[in-house]
Design an enzyme around this catalytic site. Sequence first.
Site, PDB file in Angstrom:
ATOM      1  N   HIS A 102      -1.750  -7.759  12.109  1.00 50.90           N
ATOM      2  CA  HIS A 102      -0.764  -8.683  11.547  1.00 50.90           C
ATOM      3  C   HIS A 102       0.638  -8.254  11.945  1.00 50.90           C
ATOM      4  O   HIS A 102       0.897  -7.082  12.205  1.00 50.90           O
ATOM      5  CB  HIS A 102      -0.882  -8.761  10.020  1.00 50.90           C
ATOM      6  N   ASP A 133       4.180 -12.416   2.165  1.00 46.88           N
ATOM      7  CA  ASP A 133       3.724 -11.096   1.715  1.00 46.88           C
ATOM      8  C   ASP A 133       3.815 -11.034   0.192  1.00 46.88           C
ATOM      9  O   ASP A 133       4.788 -11.495  -0.416  1.00 46.88           O
ATOM     10  CB  ASP A 133       4.585  -9.996   2.345  1.00 46.88           C
ATOM     11  N   GLY A 168       1.203   3.575   9.480  1.00 48.00           N
ATOM     12  CA  GLY A 168       1.428   3.022   8.141  1.00 48.00           C
ATOM     13  C   GLY A 168       0.678   1.739   7.859  1.00 48.00           C
ATOM     14  O   GLY A 168       0.986   1.040   6.889  1.00 48.00           O
ATOM     15  N   HIS A 221      -6.474  -5.590   9.554  1.00 49.78           N
ATOM     16  CA  HIS A 221      -6.605  -6.843  10.309  1.00 49.78           C
ATOM     17  C   HIS A 221      -5.235  -7.038  10.943  1.00 49.78           C
ATOM     18  O   HIS A 221      -4.235  -7.123  10.215  1.00 49.78           O
ATOM     19  CB  HIS A 221      -6.990  -7.997   9.370  1.00 49.78           C
ATOM     20  N   CYS A 254     -12.920  -8.014   4.707  1.00 55.29           N
ATOM     21  CA  CYS A 254     -11.554  -7.890   5.219  1.00 55.29           C
ATOM     22  C   CYS A 254     -10.667  -8.832   4.401  1.00 55.29           C
ATOM     23  O   CYS A 254     -10.919 -10.041   4.347  1.00 55.29           O
ATOM     24  CB  CYS A 254     -11.493  -8.254   6.700  1.00 55.29           C
ATOM     25  N   ASN A 272       2.666  -2.453  12.058  1.00 57.79           N
ATOM     26  CA  ASN A 272       2.242  -1.102  11.744  1.00 57.79           C
ATOM     27  C   ASN A 272       0.839  -0.939  12.315  1.00 57.79           C
ATOM     28  O   ASN A 272      -0.042  -1.751  12.017  1.00 57.79           O
ATOM     29  CB  ASN A 272       2.231  -0.877  10.230  1.00 57.79           C
ATOM     30  N   HIS A 282       4.635  -8.578  10.637  1.00 62.72           N
ATOM     31  CA  HIS A 282       5.539  -8.907   9.544  1.00 62.72           C
ATOM     32  C   HIS A 282       6.771  -9.587  10.133  1.00 62.72           C
ATOM     33  O   HIS A 282       7.382  -9.053  11.071  1.00 62.72           O
ATOM     34  CB  HIS A 282       6.028  -7.639   8.831  1.00 62.72           C
ATOM     35  N   HIS A 317     -10.694 -11.653  13.938  1.00 60.20           N
ATOM     36  CA  HIS A 317     -10.486 -10.321  13.370  1.00 60.20           C
ATOM     37  C   HIS A 317     -10.330  -9.296  14.479  1.00 60.20           C
ATOM     38  O   HIS A 317     -11.240  -9.059  15.269  1.00 60.20           O
ATOM     39  CB  HIS A 317     -11.645  -9.908  12.455  1.00 60.20           C
TER      40      HIS A 317
HETATM   41  P1  AMP Z   1       0.654  -3.119   6.513  1.00 61.27           P
HETATM   42  O1  AMP Z   1       1.083  -2.025   5.561  1.00 61.27           O
HETATM   43  O2  AMP Z   1       1.488  -3.246   7.724  1.00 61.27           O
HETATM   44  O3  AMP Z   1      -0.832  -3.038   6.800  1.00 61.27           O
HETATM   45  O4  AMP Z   1       0.918  -4.471   5.723  1.00 61.27           O
HETATM   46  C1  AMP Z   1       0.047  -4.998   4.776  1.00 61.27           C
HETATM   47  C2  AMP Z   1       0.845  -5.953   3.951  1.00 61.27           C
HETATM   48  O5  AMP Z   1      -0.051  -6.796   3.257  1.00 61.27           O
HETATM   49  C3  AMP Z   1       1.727  -5.287   2.890  1.00 61.27           C
HETATM   50  O6  AMP Z   1       3.099  -5.614   3.141  1.00 61.27           O
HETATM   51  C4  AMP Z   1       1.216  -5.883   1.575  1.00 61.27           C
HETATM   52  O7  AMP Z   1       2.255  -6.151   0.656  1.00 61.27           O
HETATM   53  C5  AMP Z   1       0.549  -7.162   2.040  1.00 61.27           C
HETATM   54  N1  AMP Z   1      -0.507  -7.674   1.196  1.00 61.27           N
HETATM   55  C6  AMP Z   1      -1.538  -6.985   0.644  1.00 61.27           C
HETATM   56  N2  AMP Z   1      -2.335  -7.811  -0.046  1.00 61.27           N
HETATM   57  C7  AMP Z   1      -1.803  -9.055   0.050  1.00 61.27           C
HETATM   58  C8  AMP Z   1      -2.166 -10.352  -0.447  1.00 61.27           C
HETATM   59  N3  AMP Z   1      -3.258 -10.536  -1.195  1.00 61.27           N
HETATM   60  N4  AMP Z   1      -1.359 -11.394  -0.138  1.00 61.27           N
HETATM   61  C9  AMP Z   1      -0.258 -11.232   0.610  1.00 61.27           C
HETATM   62  N5  AMP Z   1       0.124 -10.042   1.132  1.00 61.27           N
HETATM   63  C10 AMP Z   1      -0.625  -8.970   0.855  1.00 61.27           C
HETATM   64 ZN    ZN Z   2     -10.122  -9.588   9.182  1.00 60.99          ZN
END
Ligand code: AMP
Ligand code: ZN
Length: 113
Positions: free
Chosen positions: A99, A30, A92, A97, A4, A86, A101, A46
């Site tokens: 989260h 991000d 989307g 995991h 993950c 999301n 935003h 997780h």
């Molecule tokens: P979601 O689309 O809601 O699952 O958001 C996932 C977010 O993770 C996206 O906005 C990506 O830009 C961000 N993301 C993916 N990989 C990384 C990373 N290594 N470091 C920081 N953000 C990331």
């Molecule tokens: Zn995780």
Amino acid sequence: MENCLFCKIIAGEIPSTKVYEDEYVFAFRDINPQAPVHILVVPKVHLDSADQITEENAVHVAKCFEAIARIAKAEGLTNGYRVINNCGADGGQTVMHLHFHIIGGVKLSEKIV
Ligand code: AMP
Ligand code: ZN
């Protein structure tokens, strides 16, 4: 959880720009910001998505929102911001995991609701 991305970021196995951490929560910028402030707030445990929130684990979500308010103040988001989750494929979600935003630092226009 093995493989993950966000568990690896929390563990420090993958680098991130950390903005906040406590016993329950990890927050980092991000990698592909959609606004001047774009921070991801994740529970250290997780959970795949918001769809897995239960009475038993809801404290981890509450701690995320406590952190969100604290981070928003630290980032100077005095005029408001948006918190986005999301959930699942149709919602989307790309990283499985849970989260949240934090999006802000500018007057946000696009709105679904
Ligand atoms: P979601 O689309 O809601 O699952 O958001 C996932 C977010 O993770 C996206 O906005 C990506 O830009 C961000 N993301 C993916 N990989 C990384 C990373 N290594 N470091 C920081 N953000 C990331
Ligand atoms: Zn995780």
